[in-house]
Design a protein around this motif. Structure first.
Motif, PDB file in Angstrom:
ATOM      1  N   GLN A   1       0.842  -1.185   0.000  1.00 26.44           N
ATOM      2  CA  GLN A   1       0.000   0.000   0.000  1.00 26.44           C
ATOM      3  C   GLN A   1       0.884   1.243   0.000  1.00 26.44           C
ATOM      4  N   VAL A   2       0.575   2.158  -0.911  1.00 24.31           N
ATOM      5  CA  VAL A   2       1.372   3.371  -1.024  1.00 24.31           C
ATOM      6  C   VAL A   2       0.991   4.343   0.084  1.00 24.31           C
ATOM      7  N   GLN A   3       2.010   4.913   0.714  1.00 27.27           N
ATOM      8  CA  GLN A   3       1.778   5.929   1.742  1.00 27.27           C
ATOM      9  C   GLN A   3       2.709   7.095   1.506  1.00 27.27           C
ATOM     10  N   LEU A   4       2.159   8.295   1.678  1.00 23.57           N
ATOM     11  CA  LEU A   4       2.952   9.519   1.567  1.00 23.57           C
ATOM     12  C   LEU A   4       2.868  10.245   2.889  1.00 23.57           C
ATOM     13  N   ALA A   5       4.021  10.522   3.478  1.00 25.78           N
ATOM     14  CA  ALA A   5       4.065  11.178   4.779  1.00 25.78           C
ATOM     15  C   ALA A   5       4.730  12.534   4.642  1.00 25.78           C
ATOM     16  N   GLU A   6       3.945  13.579   4.833  1.00 27.54           N
ATOM     17  CA  GLU A   6       4.460  14.942   4.720  1.00 27.54           C
ATOM     18  C   GLU A   6       4.884  15.456   6.089  1.00 27.54           C
ATOM     19  N   SER A   7       5.842  16.349   6.083  1.00 27.52           N
ATOM     20  CA  SER A   7       6.285  16.992   7.323  1.00 27.52           C
ATOM     21  C   SER A   7       6.853  18.361   6.987  1.00 27.52           C
ATOM     22  N   GLY A   8       6.913  19.211   7.989  1.00 30.06           N
ATOM     23  CA  GLY A   8       7.573  20.494   7.836  1.00 30.06           C
ATOM     24  C   GLY A   8       6.671  21.707   7.829  1.00 30.06           C
ATOM     25  N   GLY A   9       5.375  21.502   7.845  1.00 36.30           N
ATOM     26  CA  GLY A   9       4.492  22.663   7.865  1.00 36.30           C
ATOM     27  C   GLY A   9       4.543  23.377   9.205  1.00 36.30           C
ATOM     28  N   GLY A  10       3.910  24.544   9.266  1.00 36.77           N
ATOM     29  CA  GLY A  10       3.891  25.276  10.515  1.00 36.77           C
ATOM     30  C   GLY A  10       3.591  26.740  10.299  1.00 36.77           C
ATOM     31  N   LEU A  11       3.955  27.530  11.282  1.00 31.84           N
ATOM     32  CA  LEU A  11       3.730  28.975  11.247  1.00 31.84           C
ATOM     33  C   LEU A  11       5.066  29.680  11.037  1.00 31.84           C
ATOM     34  N   VAL A  12       5.099  30.578  10.085  1.00 29.38           N
ATOM     35  CA  VAL A  12       6.314  31.321   9.791  1.00 29.38           C
ATOM     36  C   VAL A  12       5.942  32.761   9.445  1.00 29.38           C
ATOM     37  N   GLN A  13       6.850  33.663   9.723  1.00 29.57           N
ATOM     38  CA  GLN A  13       6.606  35.057   9.395  1.00 29.57           C
ATOM     39  C   GLN A  13       6.887  35.318   7.922  1.00 29.57           C
TER      40      GLN A  13
ATOM     41  N   THR B   1      -2.859  24.589   2.764  1.00 26.44           N
ATOM     42  CA  THR B   1      -2.469  23.219   3.070  1.00 26.44           C
ATOM     43  C   THR B   1      -1.720  22.673   1.864  1.00 26.44           C
ATOM     44  N   TYR B   2      -0.555  22.136   2.117  1.00 28.70           N
ATOM     45  CA  TYR B   2       0.308  21.630   1.051  1.00 28.70           C
ATOM     46  C   TYR B   2       0.230  20.113   1.009  1.00 28.70           C
ATOM     47  N   TYR B   3       0.048  19.596  -0.200  1.00 30.65           N
ATOM     48  CA  TYR B   3      -0.131  18.162  -0.400  1.00 30.65           C
ATOM     49  C   TYR B   3       0.983  17.596  -1.275  1.00 30.65           C
ATOM     50  N   CYS B   4       1.513  16.501  -0.843  1.00 33.84           N
ATOM     51  CA  CYS B   4       2.480  15.763  -1.634  1.00 33.84           C
ATOM     52  C   CYS B   4       1.731  14.869  -2.634  1.00 33.84           C
ATOM     53  N   ASN B   5       2.269  14.769  -3.828  1.00 34.50           N
ATOM     54  CA  ASN B   5       1.642  13.942  -4.859  1.00 34.50           C
ATOM     55  C   ASN B   5       2.694  13.177  -5.628  1.00 34.50           C
ATOM     56  N   VAL B   6       2.410  11.932  -5.930  1.00 37.08           N
ATOM     57  CA  VAL B   6       3.268  11.154  -6.828  1.00 37.08           C
ATOM     58  C   VAL B   6       2.371  10.521  -7.872  1.00 37.08           C
ATOM     59  N   LYS B   7       2.794  10.569  -9.090  1.00 34.03           N
ATOM     60  CA  LYS B   7       1.957  10.027 -10.152  1.00 34.03           C
ATOM     61  C   LYS B   7       2.782   9.414 -11.264  1.00 34.03           C
TER      62      LYS B   7
ATOM     63  N   VAL C   1       1.360   6.630 -17.110  1.00 32.02           N
ATOM     64  CA  VAL C   1       1.399   5.384 -17.887  1.00 32.02           C
ATOM     65  C   VAL C   1       0.810   4.242 -17.071  1.00 32.02           C
ATOM     66  N   LEU C   2       1.130   4.220 -15.793  1.00 36.48           N
ATOM     67  CA  LEU C   2       0.623   3.167 -14.917  1.00 36.48           C
ATOM     68  C   LEU C   2      -0.757   3.495 -14.365  1.00 36.48           C
ATOM     69  N   GLY C   3      -1.217   4.707 -14.601  1.00 38.84           N
ATOM     70  CA  GLY C   3      -2.501   5.104 -14.043  1.00 38.84           C
ATOM     71  C   GLY C   3      -2.455   5.289 -12.548  1.00 38.84           C
ATOM     72  N   ALA C   4      -1.295   5.661 -12.028  1.00 38.37           N
ATOM     73  CA  ALA C   4      -1.108   5.817 -10.590  1.00 38.37           C
ATOM     74  C   ALA C   4      -1.139   7.291 -10.217  1.00 38.37           C
ATOM     75  N   ASP C   5      -1.812   7.596  -9.124  1.00 42.89           N
ATOM     76  CA  ASP C   5      -1.923   8.966  -8.660  1.00 42.89           C
ATOM     77  C   ASP C   5      -2.195   8.924  -7.159  1.00 42.89           C
ATOM     78  N   TYR C   6      -1.192   9.287  -6.360  1.00 46.33           N
ATOM     79  CA  TYR C   6      -1.311   9.163  -4.906  1.00 46.33           C
ATOM     80  C   TYR C   6      -1.132  10.521  -4.239  1.00 46.33           C
ATOM     81  N   TRP C   7      -1.868  10.694  -3.130  1.00 48.24           N
ATOM     82  CA  TRP C   7      -1.836  11.968  -2.402  1.00 48.24           C
ATOM     83  C   TRP C   7      -1.540  11.752  -0.931  1.00 48.24           C
TER      84      TRP C   7
END
Length: 117
Positions: A1-13, A92-98, A101-107
């Motif tokens: 099962q494909v999993q995408l784990a994002e990190s690094g968001g937050g509050l910045v000036q 909100t920032y989303y990671c995507n891999v696609k 050709v394989l018809g793959a699109d993950y978020w």
């Protein structure tokens, strides 16, 4: 099962910098396009930047010169270095891999960036 784990968001000036990271697991992503999208409240999701398997990059006009996307195929990661942040980068920032050709699109689930002015 494909999993995408994002990190690094937050509050910045405004004017500050932040780095988002996304780690992909569950498949081999060397031949996938990897990218970052964002969605601000009340707006449609939009492409921020992506990078092809060959390393070709594509940026939204609004972030050119300020954001840099990079990938590490060995680690299946894609990073987004964001400099000179503006209030309008708040989203909100989303990671995507696609692979069309394989018809793959993950978020990923998204990570929130708030830029205070």
């Amino acid at each position: 099962q494909v999993q995408l784990a994002e990190s690094g968001g937050g509050l910045v000036q405004a004017g500050g910098s932040l780095r988002l990271s996304c780690a992909a697991s569950g498949s081999i992503f060397r031949f996938y396009t990897m990218g970052w999208y964002r969605q601000a409240p009340g707006k449609q999701r939009e492409l921020v930047a992506d990078i092809s398997s060959g390393g070709n990059t594509n940026y939204a006009d609004s972030v050119k010169g300020r954001f840099t996307i990079s990938r590490d195929n060995a680690k299946s990661t894609v990073d987004l270095q964001m400099n000179s942040l503006k209030a309008e980068d708040t989203a909100t920032y989303y990671c995507n891999v696609k692979n069309r050709v394989l018809g793959a699109d993950y978020w990923g689930k998204g990570t929130l960036l708030t830029v205070s002015s």
